[in-house]
Design an enzyme around this catalytic site. Structure first.
Site, mmCIF file in Angstrom:
data_model
loop_
_atom_site.group_PDB
_atom_site.id
_atom_site.type_symbol
_atom_site.label_atom_id
_atom_site.label_comp_id
_atom_site.label_asym_id
_atom_site.label_seq_id
_atom_site.Cartn_x
_atom_site.Cartn_y
_atom_site.Cartn_z
ATOM 1 C CB CYS A 1 5.389 8.646 -6.842
ATOM 2 S SG CYS A 1 5.354 6.885 -6.483
ATOM 3 C CB CYS B 1 0.938 6.501 -6.464
ATOM 4 S SG CYS B 1 2.460 6.467 -5.502
#
Length: 76
Positions: free
Chosen positions: A13, A10
């Site tokens: 991240c 994501c």
């Protein structure tokens, strides 16, 4: 030193991955920084919130996107 960023690819991240690299550069440290997206592997760390940071197989943060200065505090 091995640092693993645990998460599902994501945006958070990715930001945490880049912040980790920035912190390492600022400290002048070398480390292998890996992105771990395999849920079976992530589960072995007992992490319930992502993204998470693992340094040398020890979970040091989970559920937040650390800023480079926060990561630097962990790595010194």
């Amino acid at each position: 030193m091995t640092i693993k960023i645990l998460g599902s690819c994501c945006k958070n991240c990715e930001v945490l991955y880049e912040n980790t690299k920035t912190a390492l550069d600022s400290l002048g440290k070398q480390a292998e920084v890996l992105k771990v997206t395999d849920m079976a592997e992530i589960m072995t760390y007992g992490v319930m919130s992502m993204p998470a940071v693992v340094v040398d197989e020890k979970v040091v943060s989970s559920g937040k996107v650390l800023k480079p200065k926060d990561i630097m505090k962990i790595l010194v």
